[in-house]
Each structure stands twice: as structure tokens, then as C-alpha cells.
Design a protein around this motif. Structure first.
Motif, PDB file in Angstrom:
ATOM      1  N   ARG A  24       0.864  -1.390  -0.123  1.00 50.19           N
ATOM      2  CA  ARG A  24      -0.029   0.327  -0.015  1.00 50.19           C
ATOM      3  C   ARG A  24       0.635   1.560   0.055  1.00 50.19           C
ATOM      4  NH1 ARG A  24      -5.064  -2.243   0.192  1.00 50.19           N
ATOM      5  NH2 ARG A  24      -5.047  -3.993   1.266  1.00 50.19           N
ATOM      6  N   PHE A  25       0.824   2.415  -1.081  1.00 50.67           N
ATOM      7  CA  PHE A  25       1.046   3.801  -0.981  1.00 50.67           C
ATOM      8  C   PHE A  25       1.487   3.716   0.215  1.00 50.67           C
ATOM      9  CE2 PHE A  25       0.091   3.347  -5.279  1.00 50.67           C
ATOM     10  CZ  PHE A  25       1.404   3.504  -6.103  1.00 50.67           C
ATOM     11  N   GLY A  26       2.740   4.338   0.736  1.00 47.49           N
ATOM     12  CA  GLY A  26       2.227   5.642   2.377  1.00 47.49           C
ATOM     13  C   GLY A  26       1.984   7.129   1.985  1.00 47.49           C
ATOM     14  N   THR A  49      -3.143  -0.278  -2.691  1.00 50.94           N
ATOM     15  CA  THR A  49      -1.618  -0.710  -3.578  1.00 50.94           C
ATOM     16  C   THR A  49      -1.505  -0.254  -4.686  1.00 50.94           C
ATOM     17  OG1 THR A  49      -2.949  -2.996  -4.569  1.00 50.94           O
ATOM     18  CG2 THR A  49      -2.293  -3.210  -2.136  1.00 50.94           C
ATOM     19  N   LEU A  50      -1.001  -0.744  -5.948  1.00 50.98           N
ATOM     20  CA  LEU A  50      -0.563  -0.231  -7.185  1.00 50.98           C
ATOM     21  C   LEU A  50      -1.576  -0.704  -7.788  1.00 50.98           C
ATOM     22  CD1 LEU A  50       0.897   1.241  -8.961  1.00 50.98           C
ATOM     23  CD2 LEU A  50       2.561   0.024  -8.446  1.00 50.98           C
ATOM     24  N   ASP A  51      -1.905  -2.134  -7.779  1.00 50.19           N
ATOM     25  CA  ASP A  51      -2.791  -2.775  -8.364  1.00 50.19           C
ATOM     26  C   ASP A  51      -4.027  -2.755  -8.068  1.00 50.19           C
ATOM     27  OD1 ASP A  51      -1.166  -4.827  -9.292  1.00 50.19           O
ATOM     28  OD2 ASP A  51      -1.016  -6.575  -7.544  1.00 50.19           O
ATOM     29  N   GLU A  52      -4.494  -2.195  -6.995  1.00 52.38           N
ATOM     30  CA  GLU A  52      -6.232  -1.192  -7.462  1.00 52.38           C
ATOM     31  C   GLU A  52      -6.494   0.053  -7.973  1.00 52.38           C
ATOM     32  OE1 GLU A  52      -6.494  -3.003  -2.807  1.00 52.38           O
ATOM     33  OE2 GLU A  52      -6.221  -1.118  -2.345  1.00 52.38           O
ATOM     34  N   PRO A  58      -5.895   2.707 -14.145  1.00 50.64           N
ATOM     35  CA  PRO A  58      -4.433   2.061 -15.431  1.00 50.64           C
ATOM     36  C   PRO A  58      -3.513   3.870 -16.099  1.00 50.64           C
ATOM     37  CG  PRO A  58      -6.373   1.540 -16.888  1.00 50.64           C
ATOM     38  CD  PRO A  58      -6.735   2.782 -15.833  1.00 50.64           C
ATOM     39  N   ALA A  59      -4.443   4.928 -17.291  1.00 49.86           N
ATOM     40  CA  ALA A  59      -3.497   5.673 -17.785  1.00 49.86           C
ATOM     41  C   ALA A  59      -2.570   6.197 -16.434  1.00 49.86           C
ATOM     42  CB  ALA A  59      -4.190   6.257 -18.497  1.00 49.86           C
ATOM     43  N   GLY A  60      -3.111   7.096 -15.170  1.00 48.16           N
ATOM     44  CA  GLY A  60      -2.916   7.717 -14.540  1.00 48.16           C
ATOM     45  C   GLY A  60      -1.510   6.253 -13.862  1.00 48.16           C
ATOM     46  N   VAL A  61      -1.190   5.840 -13.766  1.00 44.30           N
ATOM     47  CA  VAL A  61      -0.271   4.408 -13.559  1.00 44.30           C
ATOM     48  C   VAL A  61       0.296   5.193 -14.084  1.00 44.30           C
ATOM     49  CG1 VAL A  61       0.777   2.704 -12.425  1.00 44.30           C
ATOM     50  CG2 VAL A  61      -1.421   3.501 -11.533  1.00 44.30           C
TER      51      VAL A  61
END
Length: 156
Positions: A24-26, A49-52, A58-61
Motif C-alpha cells: 500500500r502507498f504511504g 495498492t498499485l494493483d488497486e 491504468p493511464a494514471g499509473v
């Protein structure tokens, strides 16, 4: 660096907490002595999480991982983090500093100190419970590689 006095900076990464172990991101964990070295602000992505996030945006990640100027909604970009950390390094007084910081801050500090391209940020792996040492004087930094974290010279 604010003076010509030498600076010895030990960046200490903490053990992974439950959220970090879950991926999970801080949300910008604080560095009490130097707010400019607070962790990366992931804005609306914090606690996920990055997967969530990738499933929803998806474009943002993809943008965040490939464009150093892309920032998560309400967060900061890799370029902004690197600039903030670089400014904090420049303001350090001469002497020895041992600071607890997130892994992203270590990455940003190394990118700044060695004048690496922002893309190098994602290529640096920083392990938990390790020490990264930067030394410098008059705006020039050096990175110490390969020291055993149990070495008493690094923990005095």
C-alpha cells in the motif's frame, strides 16, 4: 548545502509496516527533524495498492511510472519529490545527520545528489532497515556504497 562545512548524511529506512508489506502507498511519512525529507505524497492513491489503483486508473499509473512530472491526484510527482528533497539537502547544516526516511526519499536523494535523470528513480531499489550514506561539501555529494549496516562507523 548551506555552508562549506562537510555534511555526513545517514538516511535510515525503517522496517516495513503492515501497509508497506501489503504494497500500500504511504502518505508522506514525516521526517520530524527535516520536513523537506518527508515521504512521497501519493494523494488520492494513499492507502491503496498499485494493483488497486491500476485497475481503476491504468493511464494514471502508467503516467506516474513513465513521466517524472506526472502527479497522482492531490499528490506529488517524482520530479517534485526530487526537487523538495534536493532543497532539504542543500539546507542541511554541516555535521552528521542520521535521519529516518521512506525508501522514496532515499531514491530522490540519490537522484538529486548524483544528478541522475529522473527515470533513475524507479531503477533504485532501497531495502528496509538499511542505511544510505551521502557525504558532501559546497554542493557536491558523494554516495557511499557497500557498507555493512551493522558497521559501527555508520551508527555512531
Amino acid at each position: 548545502m548551506s555552508s562549506a562545512a562537510p555534511v555526513r548524511l545517514l538516511l535510515v529506512t525503517p522496517a516495513l509496516d503492515l501497509a508497506a508489506r501489503q504494497g500500500r502507498f504511504g502518505s508522506g511519512a514525516p521526517c520530524p527533524e527535516h520536513p523537506g525529507l518527508n515521504g512521497l505524497d501519493t494523494g488520492a492513491w494513499a492507502g491503496r495498492t498499485l494493483d488497486e489503483v491500476a485497475a481503476e486508473d491504468p493511464a494514471g499509473v502508467r503516467g506516474w511510472l513513465t513521466d517524472p512530472h506526472y502527479a497522482p491526484p492531490g499528490g506529488e510527482s517524482v520530479a517534485a519529490l526530487t526537487a523538495r528533497v534536493g532543497a532539504a539537502l542543500a539546507d542541511l547544516a554541516g555535521g552528521r545527520h542520521r535521519l529516518p526516511v521512506e525508501q522514496a526519499v532515499v531514491r530522490a536523494a540519490v537522484v538529486h545528489a548524483l544528478e541522475l535523470p529522473h527515470a533513475a528513480f524507479w531503477r533504485l531499489d532501497v531495502r528496509p532497515e538499511t542505511v544510505t550514506e551521502l557525504t558532501g561539501r559546497a554542493g557536491r555529494w558523494n554516495l557511499l556504497l557497500g557498507r555493512d549496516p551493522r558497521d559501527p562507523k555508520g551508527t555512531d
